[in-house]
Design an enzyme around this catalytic site. Structure first.
Site, PDB file in Angstrom:
ATOM      1  N   THR A  21      -3.403 -24.542  34.651  1.00  0.00           N
ATOM      2  CA  THR A  21      -2.622 -23.654  33.999  1.00  0.00           C
ATOM      3  C   THR A  21      -2.427 -24.139  32.269  1.00  0.00           C
ATOM      4  OG1 THR A  21      -0.895 -23.935  35.812  1.00  0.00           O
ATOM      5  CG2 THR A  21      -0.096 -23.030  33.844  1.00  0.00           C
ATOM      6  N   ARG A  25      -6.807 -31.384  33.006  1.00  0.00           N
ATOM      7  CA  ARG A  25      -6.129 -32.668  33.331  1.00  0.00           C
ATOM      8  C   ARG A  25      -6.708 -33.146  34.479  1.00  0.00           C
ATOM      9  NH1 ARG A  25       0.015 -30.140  32.412  1.00  0.00           N
ATOM     10  NH2 ARG A  25      -0.398 -29.440  30.011  1.00  0.00           N
ATOM     11  N   SER A 115       0.645 -33.316  28.814  1.00  0.00           N
ATOM     12  CA  SER A 115       2.134 -33.037  28.862  1.00  0.00           C
ATOM     13  C   SER A 115       3.089 -34.014  29.397  1.00  0.00           C
ATOM     14  CB  SER A 115       2.122 -31.408  29.467  1.00  0.00           C
ATOM     15  OG  SER A 115       3.420 -31.039  29.327  1.00  0.00           O
ATOM     16  N   HIS A 116       3.792 -33.522  30.673  1.00  0.00           N
ATOM     17  CA  HIS A 116       4.883 -34.263  31.077  1.00  0.00           C
ATOM     18  C   HIS A 116       4.104 -35.301  31.959  1.00  0.00           C
ATOM     19  CE1 HIS A 116       3.670 -30.628  33.393  1.00  0.00           C
ATOM     20  NE2 HIS A 116       4.089 -31.386  34.459  1.00  0.00           N
ATOM     21  N   LYS A 128      -6.980 -29.627  26.013  1.00  0.00           N
ATOM     22  CA  LYS A 128      -6.909 -28.102  25.931  1.00  0.00           C
ATOM     23  C   LYS A 128      -7.383 -27.582  24.591  1.00  0.00           C
ATOM     24  CE  LYS A 128      -2.558 -26.703  25.333  1.00  0.00           C
ATOM     25  NZ  LYS A 128      -1.452 -25.943  25.464  1.00  0.00           N
ATOM     26  N   ASP A 282       9.508 -33.583  26.082  1.00  0.00           N
ATOM     27  CA  ASP A 282       8.244 -34.222  27.192  1.00  0.00           C
ATOM     28  C   ASP A 282       7.267 -34.812  26.174  1.00  0.00           C
ATOM     29  OD1 ASP A 282       7.020 -32.020  25.958  1.00  0.00           O
ATOM     30  OD2 ASP A 282       5.951 -31.528  27.748  1.00  0.00           O
ATOM     31  N   ASP A 284       4.267 -34.435  25.227  1.00  0.00           N
ATOM     32  CA  ASP A 284       3.615 -33.700  23.915  1.00  0.00           C
ATOM     33  C   ASP A 284       4.578 -32.584  23.153  1.00  0.00           C
ATOM     34  OD1 ASP A 284       3.635 -31.576  26.040  1.00  0.00           O
ATOM     35  OD2 ASP A 284       1.902 -30.644  25.017  1.00  0.00           O
ATOM     36  N   ASP A 286       6.482 -30.149  23.696  1.00  0.00           N
ATOM     37  CA  ASP A 286       6.694 -28.563  23.872  1.00  0.00           C
ATOM     38  C   ASP A 286       7.941 -28.190  24.701  1.00  0.00           C
ATOM     39  OD1 ASP A 286       5.017 -29.176  26.198  1.00  0.00           O
ATOM     40  OD2 ASP A 286       3.458 -27.830  25.699  1.00  0.00           O
ATOM     41  N   ARG A 287       8.085 -29.185  25.724  1.00  0.00           N
ATOM     42  CA  ARG A 287       9.452 -28.896  26.827  1.00  0.00           C
ATOM     43  C   ARG A 287      10.373 -29.354  26.142  1.00  0.00           C
ATOM     44  NH1 ARG A 287       7.274 -29.482  32.853  1.00  0.00           N
ATOM     45  NH2 ARG A 287       5.557 -28.148  32.538  1.00  0.00           N
ATOM     46  N   THR A 349       2.810 -17.579  35.063  1.00  0.00           N
ATOM     47  CA  THR A 349       3.199 -18.761  34.584  1.00  0.00           C
ATOM     48  C   THR A 349       1.898 -19.181  33.557  1.00  0.00           C
ATOM     49  OG1 THR A 349       4.248 -19.350  36.365  1.00  0.00           O
ATOM     50  CG2 THR A 349       3.351 -21.206  35.389  1.00  0.00           C
ATOM     51  N   GLU A 368      10.168 -20.319  29.774  1.00  0.00           N
ATOM     52  CA  GLU A 368       9.744 -20.494  31.386  1.00  0.00           C
ATOM     53  C   GLU A 368      10.683 -21.385  31.875  1.00  0.00           C
ATOM     54  OE1 GLU A 368       5.212 -20.439  31.980  1.00  0.00           O
ATOM     55  OE2 GLU A 368       5.653 -21.811  29.855  1.00  0.00           O
ATOM     56  N   GLU A 369      10.711 -21.191  33.060  1.00  0.00           N
ATOM     57  CA  GLU A 369      11.675 -22.256  34.068  1.00  0.00           C
ATOM     58  C   GLU A 369      11.131 -23.766  33.638  1.00  0.00           C
ATOM     59  OE1 GLU A 369      10.257 -23.964  36.545  1.00  0.00           O
ATOM     60  OE2 GLU A 369       8.131 -23.072  36.231  1.00  0.00           O
ATOM     61  N   LYS A 381       4.961 -23.505  23.316  1.00  0.00           N
ATOM     62  CA  LYS A 381       6.183 -23.504  23.450  1.00  0.00           C
ATOM     63  C   LYS A 381       6.896 -24.703  22.608  1.00  0.00           C
ATOM     64  CE  LYS A 381       5.758 -25.752  28.091  1.00  0.00           C
ATOM     65  NZ  LYS A 381       4.419 -25.538  28.265  1.00  0.00           N
ATOM     66  N   ARG A 501       5.521 -24.959  44.724  1.00  0.00           N
ATOM     67  CA  ARG A 501       6.666 -24.619  43.878  1.00  0.00           C
ATOM     68  C   ARG A 501       7.469 -23.506  44.536  1.00  0.00           C
ATOM     69  NH1 ARG A 501       6.339 -28.540  39.991  1.00  0.00           N
ATOM     70  NH2 ARG A 501       4.503 -28.399  38.447  1.00  0.00           N
TER      71      ARG A 501
HETATM   72  C1  G16 Z   1       2.069 -25.890  31.541  1.00  0.00           C
HETATM   73  C2  G16 Z   1       2.118 -24.613  30.727  1.00  0.00           C
HETATM   74  C3  G16 Z   1       3.476 -23.615  30.906  1.00  0.00           C
HETATM   75  C4  G16 Z   1       3.677 -23.760  32.447  1.00  0.00           C
HETATM   76  C5  G16 Z   1       3.659 -25.080  33.207  1.00  0.00           C
HETATM   77  C6  G16 Z   1       3.556 -24.613  34.599  1.00  0.00           C
HETATM   78  O1  G16 Z   1       3.088 -26.489  30.722  1.00  0.00           O
HETATM   79  O2  G16 Z   1       1.830 -24.728  29.229  1.00  0.00           O
HETATM   80  O3  G16 Z   1       3.238 -22.656  30.368  1.00  0.00           O
HETATM   81  O4  G16 Z   1       4.864 -22.975  32.515  1.00  0.00           O
HETATM   82  O5  G16 Z   1       2.372 -25.661  32.841  1.00  0.00           O
HETATM   83  O6  G16 Z   1       3.054 -25.802  35.350  1.00  0.00           O
HETATM   84  P1  G16 Z   1       2.823 -25.748  36.703  1.00  0.00           P
HETATM   85  O7  G16 Z   1       1.551 -25.086  36.967  1.00  0.00           O
HETATM   86  O8  G16 Z   1       2.826 -27.397  37.075  1.00  0.00           O
HETATM   87  O9  G16 Z   1       3.941 -25.265  37.631  1.00  0.00           O
HETATM   88  P2  G16 Z   1       2.948 -27.954  30.177  1.00  0.00           P
HETATM   89  O10 G16 Z   1       4.108 -28.460  29.375  1.00  0.00           O
HETATM   90  O11 G16 Z   1       2.595 -28.814  31.207  1.00  0.00           O
HETATM   91  O12 G16 Z   1       1.618 -27.702  29.284  1.00  0.00           O
END
Ligand code: G16
Length: 548
Positions: A21, A25, A115-116, A128, A282, A284, A286-287, A349, A368-369, A381, A501
């Site tokens: 996504t 990673r 990220s998280h 990325k 989070d 990095d 962005d969340r 997503t 986004e959720e 974000k 999910r």
């Molecule tokens: C990444 C993307 C987001 C997306 C999320 C979904 O977040 O940047 O746009 O909503 O993945 O994660 P999953 O595929 O696990 O549901 P981040 O913050 O990890 O870069």
């Protein structure tokens, strides 16, 4: 002058070098295997032709950040890159990278983050590539990177550069054999952008008048950004930013800002001595998570409230052109868009799908959720941006978070919403659940499930309104009679096994019951969906691992 020592090192395609996504990673153990990072980085260079170009480079400071920066730098030099702009000591938040790419008109950027996901030697790492608009590479480019990774035979690297970042910690421009390396303060440009967008005087005045806040940086990259902006520039008392020192392993924590992983903050906001406002970001940056005194703001609701009130901040005084949300995000922001008479977009997503809408000026706000909100100020974000927009709105309206949220529901109705995650699944079993459901989709409308009946079932595909590119297989949407919705998809950001999910939503109109417990309000759609997807039979799970 050119490099004397460019080595061309033989390599072969490595299984699994496929971005998910949000970039590639993997476990640190995998990323740090000899040649692993080098092979993927060369695949990116082969896909984009970096000769003579300028790139931004930085990461969230997690374990392996410095080594990766040094490697990418030496490969950039060997691949003919003209200039690299690096955050001091290799640190840049994801939104700060996006801003720097745009501000400096760079050709793209490399973000080192998972990220998280947890960090440290046993944790995760990621890489990325973002394009010149500052946003994550669209699928046309990631597909090209994958194709290059599948046919790679060598990578190029030079040793004519400092081995470690320690030699590159001085701010300013350094030139080595023809490549320019500029070391920038990671916070300065980003903080200046925030001052342009928001009414810092109004927020400062509110804080001086006794408004209290706590920001949990979760020992991740936003510590220095939040300390500078919230404490130094806006006057929040020292110590308002907690867990402010970034650590390579995030202090052993899981830097995901939600009620489960930011529990300390979440619980504190429900104590009698809670501050007026709580927030977290989070790994990095962005969340975000927003919590008022005694009340949690679900990310989908946060997007809707921000869309309805954005015009109160100077950067958005002109209004909002359109609002975009990812498919599993609740429809709360669509209701705001309808009232404002602006367009609401539903994308797959992944932030990369918002890029074209933002570039074309069709959407101003996106969300986004998964705890991400942002706007056209960058192409990622942005956690602190969301916090500052909330603070600006609170300063102008002079009401509490709870009052604003309740007023919002009384105006637009409430979309009860929750995400149920089934983690650590066998990948084949998780794929089978989705495949089985997909196969049965055409027969589902009219089908009873527990106390509900399916009214529509869709395998979500998206045609980009700007470039007409098509993304298929983006998750399943089940709509039930009476307006409940359930969305199912597999996570694209994990590094081990699979995560299913299940996103659940039930609307209550303004004159409906707006004060129910979320899980109770969703009990019918939860039961119907787990039955329809055969979760217990196919996965042997009687309930989710994480409810958020
Ligand atoms: C990444 C993307 C987001 C997306 C999320 C979904 O977040 O940047 O746009 O909503 O993945 O994660 P999953 O595929 O696990 O549901 P981040 O913050 O990890 O870069």
């Amino acid at each position: 002058m050119t490099f004397k020592d460019i080595q061309t090192v033989k390599t072969t395609p490595i299984a699994g070098q496929i971005p998910g996504t949000s970039g590639l990673r993997k476990k640190v153990k995998v990323f740090s295997e000899p040649g692993y990072l080098e092979t993927y980085t060369q695949a990116i260079f082969n896909a984009i032709d970096p000769t003579g170009k300028t790139f931004v480079l930085g990461g969230d400071g997690r374990f392996f950040n410095s080594e990766a920066i040094a490697t990418i730098l030496r490969m950039a030099a060997a691949n003919g890159v003209a200039k690299i702009i690096i955050g001091q000591n290799g640190i840049l938040s994801t939104p700060a990278v996006s801003h720097l790419i745009r501000k400096r008109s760079a050709d793209g950027g490399f973000i080192l983050s998972a990220s998280h996901n947890p960090g440290g030697p046993g944790g995760d790492f990621g890489l990325k590539y973002n394009t010149e608009n500052g946003g994550p590479a669209p699928e046309a480019i990631t597909d090209k990177i994958v194709a290059c990774a599948e046919t790679i035979s060598n990578y190029r690297i030079t040793k004519d550069l400092p081995e470690t970042l320690e030699t590159l910690s001085d701010l300013g421009t350094h030139t080595f054999n023809g490549i320019e390396i500029e070391i920038v303060d990671p916070v300065a440009d980003y903080a200046a952008l925030m001052e342009e967008l928001f009414d810092f005087d109004a927020i400062r005045k509110m804080i001086n008048a006794g408004f209290t806040l706590r920001f949990d940086a979760m020992h991740a990259v936003t510590g220095p950004y939040a300390t500078e902006i919230l404490e130094r520039r806006l006057g929040a008392v020292q110590g308002s930013v907690v867990n402010a020192v970034p650590l390579e392993d995030f202090g052993g924590g899981h830097p995901d800002p939600n009620p489960v992983w930011a529990k300390e903050l979440f619980d504190h906001m429900h104590e009698p001595n809670a501050p007026d406002f709580g927030a977290a970001s989070d790994g990095d940056g962005d969340r975000n998570m927003i919590v008022g005194k005694g009340i949690y703001v679900a990310p989908s609701d946060s997007l809707a409230v921000l869309a309805a009130n954005a015009h109160l901040a100077p950067g958005y005084a002109r209004g909002v052109a359109g609002v975009a949300r990812s498919m599993p995000t609740s429809a709360a922001s669509d209701r705001v868009a309808e009232k404002l008479g602006i367009k609401a977009f539903q994308t797959p997503t992944g932030w990369k799908f918002f890029g074209n809408l933002l570039d074309a000026g069709r959407a101003t706000l996106c969300g986004e959720e998964s705890a991400g909100t942002g706007s056209d100020h960058v192409r990622e974000k942005d956690g602190l941006w969301a916090v500052l927009l909330w603070l600006n709105i609170l300063a102008v309206r002079g009401e509490s978070v709870a009052d604003i949220l309740k007023d919002h529901w009384q105006t637009y109705g409430r979309d009860y919403y929750s995400r149920h995650d089934y983690e650590g699944l066998d990948t084949a079993a998780a794929n089978a659940v989705m495949a089985d459901l997909k196969e049965r989709l055409p027969a589902l409308p009219g089908h009873p499930a527990a106390s509900l009946t399916v009214s529509a079932a869709e395998d979500f595909a998206y045609t980009d309104p700007i470039d007409a590119s098509v993304a298929t297989g983006q998750g399943i949407i089940l709509t039930y009679e009476g307006g409940a919705r359930a969305m199912l998809r597999l996570s694209g950001t994990g590094t081990e096994g699979a995560t299913l999910r299940v996103y659940l939503e039930q609307y209550a109109p303004p004159d409906g019951d707006l004060g129910r417990d979320t899980q109770e309000a969703l009990s019918e759609v939860i039961a119907a969906t787990s039955k329809l997807a055969n979760i217990e039979d196919m996965l042997g799970r009687t309930g989710p691992d994480v409810v958020s």
